[in-house]
Design an enzyme around this catalytic site. Sequence first.
Site, PDB file in Angstrom:
ATOM      1  N   HIS A 226       1.892   1.605   0.920  1.00 23.21           N
ATOM      2  CA  HIS A 226       2.214   2.057  -0.439  1.00 23.21           C
ATOM      3  C   HIS A 226       3.426   2.972  -0.399  1.00 23.21           C
ATOM      4  O   HIS A 226       3.521   3.862   0.446  1.00 23.21           O
ATOM      5  CB  HIS A 226       1.019   2.792  -1.046  1.00 23.21           C
ATOM      6  CG  HIS A 226       1.121   2.980  -2.526  1.00 23.21           C
ATOM      7  ND1 HIS A 226       2.024   3.837  -3.111  1.00 23.21           N
ATOM      8  CD2 HIS A 226       0.437   2.407  -3.557  1.00 23.21           C
ATOM      9  CE1 HIS A 226       1.892   3.797  -4.423  1.00 23.21           C
ATOM     10  NE2 HIS A 226       0.938   2.935  -4.718  1.00 23.21           N
ATOM     11  N   HIS A 253       2.786  -2.392  -1.425  1.00 21.47           N
ATOM     12  CA  HIS A 253       3.459  -1.835  -2.599  1.00 21.47           C
ATOM     13  C   HIS A 253       4.767  -1.279  -2.066  1.00 21.47           C
ATOM     14  O   HIS A 253       4.782  -0.243  -1.414  1.00 21.47           O
ATOM     15  CB  HIS A 253       2.579  -0.756  -3.234  1.00 21.47           C
ATOM     16  CG  HIS A 253       3.210   0.004  -4.358  1.00 21.47           C
ATOM     17  ND1 HIS A 253       2.490   0.405  -5.463  1.00 21.47           N
ATOM     18  CD2 HIS A 253       4.468   0.459  -4.563  1.00 21.47           C
ATOM     19  CE1 HIS A 253       3.281   1.078  -6.286  1.00 21.47           C
ATOM     20  NE2 HIS A 253       4.489   1.127  -5.745  1.00 21.47           N
ATOM     21  N   HIS A 279       1.189  -6.394  -7.296  1.00 18.33           N
ATOM     22  CA  HIS A 279       1.959  -6.381  -8.559  1.00 18.33           C
ATOM     23  C   HIS A 279       3.389  -6.875  -8.332  1.00 18.33           C
ATOM     24  O   HIS A 279       4.368  -6.135  -8.464  1.00 18.33           O
ATOM     25  CB  HIS A 279       1.935  -5.023  -9.249  1.00 18.33           C
ATOM     26  CG  HIS A 279       1.885  -3.833  -8.342  1.00 18.33           C
ATOM     27  ND1 HIS A 279       2.873  -3.537  -7.443  1.00 18.33           N
ATOM     28  CD2 HIS A 279       0.963  -2.854  -8.211  1.00 18.33           C
ATOM     29  CE1 HIS A 279       2.568  -2.440  -6.795  1.00 18.33           C
ATOM     30  NE2 HIS A 279       1.397  -2.008  -7.250  1.00 18.33           N
ATOM     31  N   HIS A 327       1.374   8.164 -10.852  1.00 19.73           N
ATOM     32  CA  HIS A 327       2.152   8.465  -9.647  1.00 19.73           C
ATOM     33  C   HIS A 327       2.604   9.918  -9.589  1.00 19.73           C
ATOM     34  O   HIS A 327       3.561  10.242  -8.898  1.00 19.73           O
ATOM     35  CB  HIS A 327       3.329   7.488  -9.528  1.00 19.73           C
ATOM     36  CG  HIS A 327       2.871   6.101  -9.238  1.00 19.73           C
ATOM     37  ND1 HIS A 327       2.437   5.710  -7.994  1.00 19.73           N
ATOM     38  CD2 HIS A 327       2.700   5.028 -10.045  1.00 19.73           C
ATOM     39  CE1 HIS A 327       2.045   4.452  -8.043  1.00 19.73           C
ATOM     40  NE2 HIS A 327       2.188   4.020  -9.276  1.00 19.73           N
TER      41      HIS A 327
END
EC number: 3.5.1.5
Length: 573
Positions: A226, A253, A279, A327
């Site tokens: 991530h 990610h 995503h 975030h």
Amino acid sequence: MTDLSRARYAELFGPTTGDRIRLADTDLLIEITEDRGGGPGLAGDEAVFGGGKVLRESMGQGRATRAEGAPDTVITGVVVVDHWGIIKADVGIRGGRIVALGKAGNPDTMSGVHPDLVVGPSTEIIAGNGKILTAGGIDCHVHFICPQIMDEALGGGITTMIGGGTGPAEGSKATTVTPGSWHTARMLEALDGWPMNIALLGKGNTVSSESMWEQLRGGVSGFKLHEDWGSTPAAIDACLTVADAAGVQVALHSDTLNEAGFVEDTLAAIAGRAIHAYHTEGAGGGHAPDIITVAAHANVLPSSTNPTRPHTVNTLDEHLDMLMVCHHLSPKIPEDLAFAESRIRPSTIAAEDLLHDLGAISMIGSDSQAMGRIGEVVLRTWQTAHVMKRRRGFLAGDNGADNQRVQRYVAKYTICPAVAHGLEDEIGSVEVGKLADLVLWDPAFFGVRPHAVIKGGMIAWAAMGDANASIPTPQPVLPRPMFGAAPKAAAATSVHFVAPHALEDGLADRLDLSRRLVPVANVRSRGKADMPRNDAQPRIEVDPDTFTVRIDGDVWEEQPAAELPMAQRYFLF
């Protein structure tokens, strides 16, 4: 014998071969291609339960004991919708697993009874006549932020979660990571009594191979890379190197800000190895503005998260605030605001619709409480299919019904994530030998609210009326936990998916868990071609200045939907 019209037959026994069913209030129609119960040709022999019906002693119910092979449960006359087909059958369950799809009953009095569907005194009946059965949904992108997500997921038809987290910690709010063996052990214990299969992801953002091996021995099923932990090319390469040796999946990610490199640099670090790209459109994160191009690569297994599904007139407005919260960004900091705005692009969100319809983006998950809604994975998948049907018409091979499209879309939250993460031997489809993780739907509520969620052969969640009423149906009829959701039953009917090295290292002996620990299959040789009905690899180009997306050379114009099915006809809010 009195002849029955097709309409009357459907009323009595459910639809049969050639009949079409509308899915909720969408434009999607399915057509039954086979009736394994015999259909009108064996009218009168259908396995139907109730007063004056077939499944009574010495009629449809025989003498077979459980020891002689009688199933524990039969779901009668149900329409099975799966990636492999759309048929009608009686579905048998024994020991928590699917044993047959065919004709149930008593072979002493009935013709064509499947040998594994001989109804005996030990057999329970679930009436599936007139209803639709799908495999339990798999949410491939879960943030374990709070335990209440379990209820929402079950109520939406999800029976397996892939992801990570430790609760409402900042790391878990932003990243699907359960870091370290201590947190992993505590989460496996915490999740032991829920009617949900679990596959936790460890932290892959490190160049320390021993740190990753330690997590594998501790019970994670794979890794998550991530950007909030630093998805640098070095970390990507190190994580995939360990994953290749361990046989597990890595979810990515990537770097929205392009600080450590661009999408080309990330692909170079991946170096043709299997990876699950989260995503893929980019609103949820990833190289701006062209992360969507990774969906064209043979080694990349792409998925969407549901807040951008489908593209509507409201999609953009809600995303900026969601992103700032998830975030840990501040609107008072210009750089944070620029970071957020760089991720929200209507052109790529619109292209995401088409890529799903082509089968180029293979999976859909939620991104629960971290820009996505865990109870809407199934619902938003079918809303996307509806929008594409309206815009593009029938897919090739469909004529009058949408079987090809429906089989493609149901695969996105069932078999495709199962294959991507090495779970398909246990779950992901309505097939013999697999866990009986099944969702029963009334067609009018398909994809909206399940009639019942069956977990490992036991009803864990169902639409149920007032418990003080004289019958089960008086209002308020709400999705409620059933006996299969009780902790001991849930543990007996659910599994934790872990890396094989965890079992070899004695994890089952170290932790006091009630459920089975199941090793994930080796996924390192799997690619886009292994995604059932979702293996397309079109050429995808993004203009770096205008963000215009071309798919196989053609521009896909933005036409956000102003109205959707499966929405305010069913929900107050």
